[in-house]
Design a protein around this motif. Structure first.
Motif, PDB file in Angstrom:
ATOM      1  N   TYR A 167       0.839  -1.210   0.000  1.00 13.64           N
ATOM      2  CA  TYR A 167       0.000   0.000   0.000  1.00 13.64           C
ATOM      3  C   TYR A 167       0.865   1.248   0.000  1.00 13.64           C
ATOM      4  N   SER A 168       1.748   1.294   0.958  1.00 15.36           N
ATOM      5  CA  SER A 168       2.579   2.475   1.151  1.00 15.36           C
ATOM      6  C   SER A 168       3.404   2.803  -0.089  1.00 15.36           C
ATOM      7  N   ARG A 169       4.044   1.797  -0.644  1.00 14.96           N
ATOM      8  CA  ARG A 169       4.902   2.028  -1.821  1.00 14.96           C
ATOM      9  C   ARG A 169       4.084   2.454  -3.030  1.00 14.96           C
ATOM     10  N   LEU A 170       2.923   1.825  -3.242  1.00 15.10           N
ATOM     11  CA  LEU A 170       2.079   2.205  -4.378  1.00 15.10           C
ATOM     12  C   LEU A 170       1.634   3.660  -4.257  1.00 15.10           C
ATOM     13  N   LYS A 171       1.287   4.076  -3.048  1.00 17.66           N
ATOM     14  CA  LYS A 171       0.896   5.470  -2.837  1.00 17.66           C
ATOM     15  C   LYS A 171       2.079   6.405  -3.061  1.00 17.66           C
ATOM     16  N   ASP A 172       3.251   6.034  -2.560  1.00 19.53           N
ATOM     17  CA  ASP A 172       4.455   6.851  -2.766  1.00 19.53           C
ATOM     18  C   ASP A 172       4.775   7.013  -4.249  1.00 19.53           C
ATOM     19  N   GLU A 173       4.542   5.951  -5.010  1.00 20.63           N
ATOM     20  CA  GLU A 173       4.838   5.975  -6.450  1.00 20.63           C
ATOM     21  C   GLU A 173       3.688   6.584  -7.260  1.00 20.63           C
ATOM     22  N   ARG A 174       2.623   6.986  -6.565  1.00 20.24           N
ATOM     23  CA  ARG A 174       1.434   7.581  -7.197  1.00 20.24           C
ATOM     24  C   ARG A 174       0.809   6.624  -8.216  1.00 20.24           C
ATOM     25  N   LEU A 175       0.606   5.387  -7.776  1.00 17.72           N
ATOM     26  CA  LEU A 175      -0.001   4.365  -8.625  1.00 17.72           C
ATOM     27  C   LEU A 175      -1.400   4.030  -8.106  1.00 17.72           C
ATOM     28  N   ASN A 176      -2.379   4.123  -8.971  1.00 14.76           N
ATOM     29  CA  ASN A 176      -3.726   3.712  -8.606  1.00 14.76           C
ATOM     30  C   ASN A 176      -3.744   2.213  -8.366  1.00 14.76           C
ATOM     31  N   TYR A 177      -4.585   1.787  -7.428  1.00 18.22           N
ATOM     32  CA  TYR A 177      -4.716   0.353  -7.208  1.00 18.22           C
ATOM     33  C   TYR A 177      -6.126  -0.002  -6.764  1.00 18.22           C
ATOM     34  N   VAL A 178      -6.472  -1.266  -6.999  1.00 19.08           N
ATOM     35  CA  VAL A 178      -7.723  -1.845  -6.543  1.00 19.08           C
ATOM     36  C   VAL A 178      -7.357  -3.132  -5.834  1.00 19.08           C
ATOM     37  N   ILE A 179      -7.816  -3.266  -4.594  1.00 19.94           N
ATOM     38  CA  ILE A 179      -7.551  -4.495  -3.838  1.00 19.94           C
ATOM     39  C   ILE A 179      -8.891  -5.173  -3.576  1.00 19.94           C
ATOM     40  N   PHE A 180      -8.985  -6.388  -4.064  1.00 14.68           N
ATOM     41  CA  PHE A 180     -10.214  -7.160  -3.951  1.00 14.68           C
ATOM     42  C   PHE A 180      -9.989  -8.260  -2.934  1.00 14.68           C
ATOM     43  N   SER A 181     -10.748  -8.192  -1.807  1.00 15.14           N
ATOM     44  CA  SER A 181     -10.532  -9.135  -0.718  1.00 15.14           C
ATOM     45  C   SER A 181     -11.565 -10.252  -0.662  1.00 15.14           C
ATOM     46  N   SER A 182     -12.796  -9.974  -1.064  1.00 17.74           N
ATOM     47  CA  SER A 182     -13.839 -11.001  -1.060  1.00 17.74           C
ATOM     48  C   SER A 182     -14.851 -10.646  -2.140  1.00 17.74           C
ATOM     49  N   ASP A 183     -15.961 -11.352  -2.189  1.00 21.16           N
ATOM     50  CA  ASP A 183     -16.957 -11.112  -3.237  1.00 21.16           C
ATOM     51  C   ASP A 183     -17.482  -9.682  -3.256  1.00 21.16           C
ATOM     52  N   GLU A 184     -17.488  -9.022  -2.127  1.00 16.69           N
ATOM     53  CA  GLU A 184     -18.062  -7.675  -2.051  1.00 16.69           C
ATOM     54  C   GLU A 184     -17.036  -6.591  -1.744  1.00 16.69           C
ATOM     55  N   GLU A 185     -15.960  -6.933  -1.111  1.00 21.85           N
ATOM     56  CA  GLU A 185     -15.052  -5.955  -0.531  1.00 21.85           C
ATOM     57  C   GLU A 185     -13.978  -5.497  -1.519  1.00 21.85           C
ATOM     58  N   ILE A 186     -14.015  -4.219  -1.838  1.00 21.93           N
ATOM     59  CA  ILE A 186     -13.014  -3.628  -2.739  1.00 21.93           C
ATOM     60  C   ILE A 186     -12.445  -2.384  -2.076  1.00 21.93           C
ATOM     61  N   ASP A 187     -11.123  -2.280  -2.075  1.00 23.10           N
ATOM     62  CA  ASP A 187     -10.442  -1.086  -1.587  1.00 23.10           C
ATOM     63  C   ASP A 187      -9.837  -0.409  -2.805  1.00 23.10           C
ATOM     64  N   LEU A 188     -10.278   0.809  -3.073  1.00 26.67           N
ATOM     65  CA  LEU A 188      -9.863   1.537  -4.269  1.00 26.67           C
ATOM     66  C   LEU A 188      -9.056   2.756  -3.864  1.00 26.67           C
ATOM     67  N   TYR A 189      -7.894   2.939  -4.489  1.00 22.05           N
ATOM     68  CA  TYR A 189      -7.088   4.129  -4.257  1.00 22.05           C
ATOM     69  C   TYR A 189      -6.807   4.778  -5.600  1.00 22.05           C
ATOM     70  N   GLN A 190      -7.102   6.059  -5.706  1.00 19.30           N
ATOM     71  CA  GLN A 190      -6.812   6.780  -6.939  1.00 19.30           C
ATOM     72  C   GLN A 190      -6.002   8.021  -6.608  1.00 19.30           C
ATOM     73  N   SER A 191      -4.801   8.049  -7.156  1.00 21.70           N
ATOM     74  CA  SER A 191      -3.901   9.172  -6.941  1.00 21.70           C
ATOM     75  C   SER A 191      -4.357  10.353  -7.801  1.00 21.70           C
ATOM     76  N   GLN A 192      -4.054  11.562  -7.335  1.00 18.90           N
ATOM     77  CA  GLN A 192      -4.357  12.749  -8.143  1.00 18.90           C
ATOM     78  C   GLN A 192      -3.570  12.725  -9.448  1.00 18.90           C
ATOM     79  N   GLU A 193      -2.364  12.192  -9.377  1.00 14.37           N
ATOM     80  CA  GLU A 193      -1.490  12.120 -10.550  1.00 14.37           C
ATOM     81  C   GLU A 193      -1.083  10.656 -10.738  1.00 14.37           C
ATOM     82  N   ASN A 194      -1.923   9.898 -11.412  1.00 16.07           N
ATOM     83  CA  ASN A 194      -1.682   8.467 -11.578  1.00 16.07           C
ATOM     84  C   ASN A 194      -0.479   8.231 -12.500  1.00 16.07           C
TER      85      ASN A 194
END
Length: 135
Positions: free
Chosen positions: A61-88
């Motif tokens: 998580y930390s490194r992806l945010k530092d590198e300004r990379l958008n990510y989607v983390i899918f943990s189960s059938d319903e649970e999604i954690d989405l991060y979108q950087s201002q400058e992807n």
């Protein structure tokens, strides 16, 4: 639904994001996203797939945010954690990877040529010096 099918489905929805899927105690990803994680963390790339233990998720998580990379983390059938950087920088990163791979292949060609010169004739030391001077 197979996990790779879920990856492809999410990738269609979020093409400019790195997709991570939880599978037991691991998170995995495929294709270009696997290549990206391989270059960021030196995780082993095996048949277009990369995985890492669940306890490494905060570091990722930390490194992806530092590198300004958008990510989607899918943990189960319903649970999604989405991060979108201002400058992807998702696509920018692949340009860096291509440059690194090109440089690595050029370095390997150089090593191969030097090894050939050394093994073919010991008098090639002068040729090797001239070759290196040309670089």
């Amino acid at each position: 639904m197979k996990i790779k099918d879920k990856y492809r489905e999410l990738k269609r929805q979020y093409p400019d994001s790195l997709i991570l899927l939880r599978s037991g105690n691991f998170y995995i990803t495929y294709d270009d996203d696997a290549l990206l994680l391989h270059h960021l963390f030196s995780y082993q790339l095996l048949k277009g797939k990369v995985g890492f233990p669940r306890q490494n998720l905060e570091k990722v998580y930390s490194r992806l945010k530092d590198e300004r990379l958008n990510y989607v983390i899918f943990s189960s059938d319903e649970e999604i954690d989405l991060y979108q950087s201002q400058e992807n920088c998702y696509y920018c990163y692949f340009q860096r990877i291509k440059k690194l791979e090109f440089q690595e292949s050029m370095n390997q060609m150089l090593i191969d040529r030097i090894q050939f010169l050394l093994t073919s004739d010991s008098t090639n030391y002068i040729k090797i010096k001239e070759f290196l001077d040309e670089l």
